[in-house]
Write a protein that holds these residues in place. Structure first.
Motif, mmCIF file in Angstrom:
data_model
loop_
_atom_site.group_PDB
_atom_site.id
_atom_site.type_symbol
_atom_site.label_atom_id
_atom_site.label_comp_id
_atom_site.label_asym_id
_atom_site.label_seq_id
_atom_site.Cartn_x
_atom_site.Cartn_y
_atom_site.Cartn_z
ATOM 1 N N GLY A 1 23.620 -57.984 78.052
ATOM 2 C CA GLY A 1 23.538 -58.710 76.655
ATOM 3 C C GLY A 1 24.133 -59.973 76.689
ATOM 4 O O GLY A 1 24.451 -60.720 75.673
ATOM 5 N N LEU A 2 25.019 -60.206 77.847
ATOM 6 C CA LEU A 2 25.824 -61.366 77.806
ATOM 7 C C LEU A 2 25.173 -62.579 77.765
ATOM 8 O O LEU A 2 25.187 -63.646 76.867
ATOM 9 C CB LEU A 2 26.675 -61.430 78.878
ATOM 10 N N CYS B 1 26.621 -68.881 67.944
ATOM 11 C CA CYS B 1 28.010 -68.485 68.282
ATOM 12 C C CYS B 1 28.157 -68.771 69.755
ATOM 13 O O CYS B 1 29.005 -69.465 70.110
ATOM 14 C CB CYS B 1 28.433 -67.112 67.909
ATOM 15 N N LEU B 2 27.519 -68.059 70.690
ATOM 16 C CA LEU B 2 27.598 -68.225 71.954
ATOM 17 C C LEU B 2 27.219 -69.690 72.716
ATOM 18 O O LEU B 2 27.831 -70.165 73.534
ATOM 19 C CB LEU B 2 26.844 -67.340 72.680
ATOM 20 N N GLY B 3 26.110 -70.169 71.839
ATOM 21 C CA GLY B 3 25.817 -71.639 72.404
ATOM 22 C C GLY B 3 26.877 -72.859 72.028
ATOM 23 O O GLY B 3 26.456 -73.893 72.408
ATOM 24 N N LEU C 1 32.655 -68.225 81.517
ATOM 25 C CA LEU C 1 33.582 -69.109 80.687
ATOM 26 C C LEU C 1 34.426 -68.459 79.489
ATOM 27 O O LEU C 1 34.101 -67.439 79.005
ATOM 28 C CB LEU C 1 32.972 -70.230 80.100
ATOM 29 N N THR C 2 35.445 -68.939 79.179
ATOM 30 C CA THR C 2 36.232 -68.580 78.187
ATOM 31 C C THR C 2 35.283 -68.658 76.861
ATOM 32 O O THR C 2 35.544 -67.616 75.984
ATOM 33 C CB THR C 2 37.453 -69.622 77.811
ATOM 34 N N SER C 3 34.353 -69.353 76.696
ATOM 35 C CA SER C 3 33.673 -69.435 75.502
ATOM 36 C C SER C 3 32.723 -68.444 75.537
ATOM 37 O O SER C 3 32.256 -68.046 74.365
ATOM 38 C CB SER C 3 32.908 -70.795 75.494
ATOM 39 N N ALA C 4 32.491 -67.557 76.377
ATOM 40 C CA ALA C 4 31.767 -66.254 76.683
ATOM 41 C C ALA C 4 32.522 -65.220 75.618
ATOM 42 O O ALA C 4 31.809 -64.305 75.074
ATOM 43 C CB ALA C 4 31.445 -65.787 77.900
ATOM 44 N N ARG C 5 33.724 -65.431 75.373
ATOM 45 C CA ARG C 5 34.251 -64.659 74.178
ATOM 46 C C ARG C 5 33.861 -64.663 72.824
ATOM 47 O O ARG C 5 34.057 -63.948 71.823
ATOM 48 C CB ARG C 5 35.991 -64.906 74.314
ATOM 49 N N ASP D 1 30.788 -64.743 70.230
ATOM 50 C CA ASP D 1 29.467 -64.336 70.309
ATOM 51 C C ASP D 1 29.190 -63.400 69.008
ATOM 52 O O ASP D 1 30.284 -63.595 68.211
ATOM 53 C CB ASP D 1 29.128 -63.348 71.314
ATOM 54 N N ASP D 2 28.048 -63.344 68.628
ATOM 55 C CA ASP D 2 27.943 -62.447 67.205
ATOM 56 C C ASP D 2 28.325 -61.094 67.445
ATOM 57 O O ASP D 2 28.403 -60.767 68.525
ATOM 58 C CB ASP D 2 26.353 -62.651 66.886
ATOM 59 N N ILE D 3 28.597 -60.626 66.208
ATOM 60 C CA ILE D 3 29.552 -59.278 66.448
ATOM 61 C C ILE D 3 28.836 -58.322 67.211
ATOM 62 O O ILE D 3 29.424 -57.502 68.089
ATOM 63 C CB ILE D 3 29.954 -58.812 64.948
ATOM 64 N N GLU D 4 27.539 -58.227 66.909
ATOM 65 C CA GLU D 4 26.774 -56.895 67.612
ATOM 66 C C GLU D 4 26.677 -57.328 69.222
ATOM 67 O O GLU D 4 26.865 -56.366 69.906
ATOM 68 C CB GLU D 4 25.338 -56.894 66.895
ATOM 69 N N ALA D 5 26.726 -58.407 69.591
ATOM 70 C CA ALA D 5 26.532 -58.828 70.915
ATOM 71 C C ALA D 5 27.773 -58.609 71.621
ATOM 72 O O ALA D 5 27.904 -57.914 72.633
ATOM 73 C CB ALA D 5 26.218 -60.263 71.117
ATOM 74 N N LEU D 6 28.861 -58.791 70.908
ATOM 75 C CA LEU D 6 30.373 -58.217 71.576
ATOM 76 C C LEU D 6 30.482 -56.803 71.679
ATOM 77 O O LEU D 6 30.940 -56.591 72.683
ATOM 78 C CB LEU D 6 31.351 -58.842 70.275
ATOM 79 N N LYS D 7 29.883 -56.156 70.521
ATOM 80 C CA LYS D 7 30.256 -54.694 70.737
ATOM 81 C C LYS D 7 29.171 -54.022 71.749
ATOM 82 O O LYS D 7 29.663 -53.325 72.521
ATOM 83 C CB LYS D 7 29.875 -53.988 69.479
#
Length: 716
Positions: free
Chosen positions: A19-20, A28-30, A60-64, A66-72
């Motif tokens: 899902g990354l 968010c990720l973009g 990248l640090t920016s990968a931290r 993301d939308d909440i569901e994607a992070l989970k």
């Protein structure tokens, strides 16, 4: 081993979390946020993962962010996700006043009175605002009369109207005060040439002494000014801004302007060389304003703002011929209404109706909003009328004692550059209470606070950075996701340039990360999908598809182009080069009536159709070509009796001729007489032959079958 080689090797050997990487990156990720604060400002659904070991090698640090569901889904639990939410708090919310008691100070017509909103970017905060016109609410009525260009009859009508108006207003409330002022042109002294001077005079401040009001009105005389009412707008302005002198209370403030001509505003006068109107109270100790010789007229917007600021509602009383001119002012002064002068000024009913129309309009306004903040209004008016947009700020026909509701949504699209709090007001026009709103902007993460920072973290390679919200903030002289690059070895600008194909392209084509000057292409969720190339410009999954399959399942995707397997062609390898499926019963490709394309016949003969272009219902010769095969199959007779097994179809007897397909062939059998048959090829390329024998029953005929197929009698 070289550090860059280690990192690139790790990128190849370790898969990313599922899902990354999305085929269409989320907002968010973009956004490529470099910090938690930047992340939460992107939108309400964006969160930041603070977990130390969350990132996979090369991310990248920016990968931290993301939308909440994607992070989970990527393994970050909610306790490790920074996701501040907006909120709303009612600070003061007193009940609305139903009926005003005598000498009551605490009259509540608007609820709530004070709120605090915490705004997260993109997340609206919505609340309801209730307004109720309290019964017996006190009224201050100031009667301003333009005495210029009036006749004795006009003056007498005005006097009687003022007295009648006060009497009628007592039917609305028992707590009413009334005042009186005039504006007029003072003529030049005899024999002198001048433009004259306009003057406003506060004859009687607001009072509940009706006898004094009657005496003040009866004392007035007309003024025969030559430029009638040219400065009357000065009188309206002074009556509005000189609150202490006029005597305005915390009450419904009604200014009645009685005139026989139009008003003049800044922009339509010819008095050049004078200072702009300052909009301040200029009355002298005698209650007189005579500053017209050094100030211009007020502008219409300036007057409207002062009326609004001082909660004054304006009722124009004019002749029919000027009605439209004054109605046009309502665009600028929403809390205004126009009433007509009548010959019978003892009857104030018309003006009371105009006042009721004015007072029944509930109109909301608001102070200037901070940059990036928007407000949306919805009005729920009487008779189930709902309005939005600009119309969502107002309702009409709201009577005393009736309650009206508005919903107001406030959204911050961005964060202010400096301040994290702001104050705004919602201003119901004509009401004394404004709704106070404190805005607080959620623009920073808790993990960014100094107490939550970690120095010399091992996550930042060799302790070359400060760990903030799970990400490295590099010390001077270092850069990179883990502070792994040294500025004395490669300049950060040069590093980025070496990861671009040209000046116009994205770093690593937007599909990889620049690690110390070299592209490390991101891995895909699907291990069979790969990004490659010096600038990550190639992949093996972005080719054309056919029937839902990449390259039709008949080839391989190479840098966005299908490389087809032998025997296939086409952009998606969808086209087969095998022609066996195009061979017709006569051994020809497409019966000689078409071309074989991608393993399918495309019939070129205008009369031919079917899978192999053999179907031709209107062609001459079809009947004669198939006649002897049908005869031997049906009667076991005819010229092909001994070679019937070469006829590659079977026949079916039908009871009625009408059941046969068109066209119908008719022939004579020497033993069985007349017979009919139809012949066509179906979608499965199988010939369908039906036979009808008029004088012989179907169950008396035994059909000739092909070798190896049992004889079958077709019975009715």
């Amino acid at each position: 081993m070289d550090l860059k080689l280690i990192i690139n090797t790790m990128l190849i050997c370790f898969p990313m979390w599922q899902g990354l990487v999305h085929s269409d990156p989320s907002e968010c990720l973009g956004a490529k946020a470099s910090s938690c604060g930047e992340c939460i400002r992107i939108g309400k659904d964006c969160g930041w993962c603070t977990k130390d070991d969350f990132l996979q090698p090369g991310e990248l640090t920016s990968a931290r962010c993301d939308d909440i569901e994607a992070l989970k889904s990527r393994g970050c639990t909610m306790e490790n996700i920074e996701n501040p939410k907006g909120s709303l708090r009612l600070d003061i919310n007193k009940l609305l006043t139903a009926r005003v008691m005598i000498e009551s100070e605490d009259i509540i017509q608007i609820a709530p009175q004070k709120l605090t909103l915490n705004l997260r970017s993109g997340e609206p905060q919505t609340f309801s605002l209730y307004i109720k016109r309290a019964e017996d609410h006190p009224i201050d009525l100031y009667f301003l009369v333009d005495l210029s260009f009036s006749s004795e009859n006009d003056l007498e009508n005005m006097k009687m109207l003022g007295i009648a108006l006060k009497k009628e207003m007592r039917k609305i409330t028992c707590d009413i005060r009334i005042g009186f002022g005039t504006t007029e042109e003072t003529p030049c002294p005899a024999g002198n040439k001048c433009t004259g001077q306009s003057r406003f005079r506060n004859v009687l401040p607001l009072t509940n002494d009706m006898a004094e009001f009657n005496r003040s009105v009866r004392k007035q005389a007309i003024s025969a000014g030559l430029n009638s009412s040219s400065r009357a707008v000065d009188g309206v302005m002074q009556a509005a801004v000189c609150g202490d002198i006029i005597g305005w209370r915390h009450a419904t403030r009604l200014l009645v302007f009685y005139s026989n001509t139009e008003l003049h505003f800044a922009g339509n006068n010819t008095r050049g060389g004078r200072l702009p109107s300052d909009g301040n109270c200029q009355l002298d100790t005698q209650g007189v304003y005579a500053s017209g010789h050094h100030q211009r007229y007020p502008s219409i917007t300036q007057l409207a703002r002062k009326l609004n600021d001082n909660k004054i509602q304006l009722l124009f009383v004019v002749k029919e011929e000027f009605k439209d001119a004054y109605k046009a002012l309502q665009v600028y002064i929403p809390k205004s209404e126009v009433g007509l002068q009548t010959s019978n000024s003892r009857n104030a009913t018309g003006l009371i109706d105009a006042y009721q129309a004015l007072a029944s309009k509930v109109i909301l306004d608001n102070s200037k909003l901070p940059k990036g903040v928007s407000m949306h209004y919805t009005a729920y008016c009487k008779n189930n009328i709902n309005q939005t947009g600009e119309h969502g700020k107002k309702c009409s026909g709201i009577q005393v004692g009736e309650e009206v509701r508005f919903t107001i949504s406030i959204t911050a699209k961005t964060c202010p550059d400096n301040e994290r709090t702001a104050a705004i007001e919602i201003k119901p026009l004509g009401f004394h209470t404004n709704v106070e709103i404190t805005l607080k902007f959620a623009c920073d993460c808790d993990c960014e606070k100094h107490r939550n920072r970690m120095a010399n973290s091992s996550l930042c390679i060799h302790g070359n950075g400060l760990l903030v919200c799970g990400a490295c903030r590099c010390s001077e002289g270092y850069f990179g996701e883990f502070c792994e690059c040294r500025a004395d070895e490669i300049n950060i600008e040069d590093a980025d340039a070496s990861c671009r194909h040209d000046n116009t392209s994205l770093i690593c084509s937007g599909k990889g990360d620049c690690v110390c000057g070299e592209c490390a292409c991101r891995q895909r969720e699907n291990p069979d999908e790969r990004i490659s190339g010096k600038y990550c410009e190639c992949d093996n999954f972005s080719c054309y598809r056919s029937d839902g399959l990449l390259c039709g399942g008949n080839g391989a995707c190479d840098c966005g182009v299908c490389r087809c397997s032998p025997g296939f062609t086409g952009n998606a390898c969808e086209c087969s080069l095998d022609v066996s499926s195009c061979v017709s019963a006569n051994g020809m490709l497409c019966n000689g009536q078409g071309v074989c394309e991608c393993g399918k016949c495309r019939c070129t003969g205008p009369m031919f159709s079917g899978l192999t272009c053999e179907q031709c219902p209107t062609c001459e010769g079809v009947c004669s070509i198939q006649r002897f095969c049908v005869q031997c199959k049906t009667f076991n007779s005819g010229p092909k009796k001994d070679t019937c097994d070469q006829c590659k179809f079977e026949v079916s007897l039908v009871e009625r001729k009408v059941l046969m397909s068109q066209p119908i062939c008719a022939f004579w059998d020497s033993d069985n007489g007349l017979f009919y048959f139809s012949y066509f090829v179906n979608d499965q390329n199988i010939p369908m032959v039906n036979v009808f024998i008029p004088y012989i029953k179907a169950d008396s005929v035994v059909l000739q079958q092909s070798p190896g197929v049992p004889r079958v009698s077709i019975r009715s």
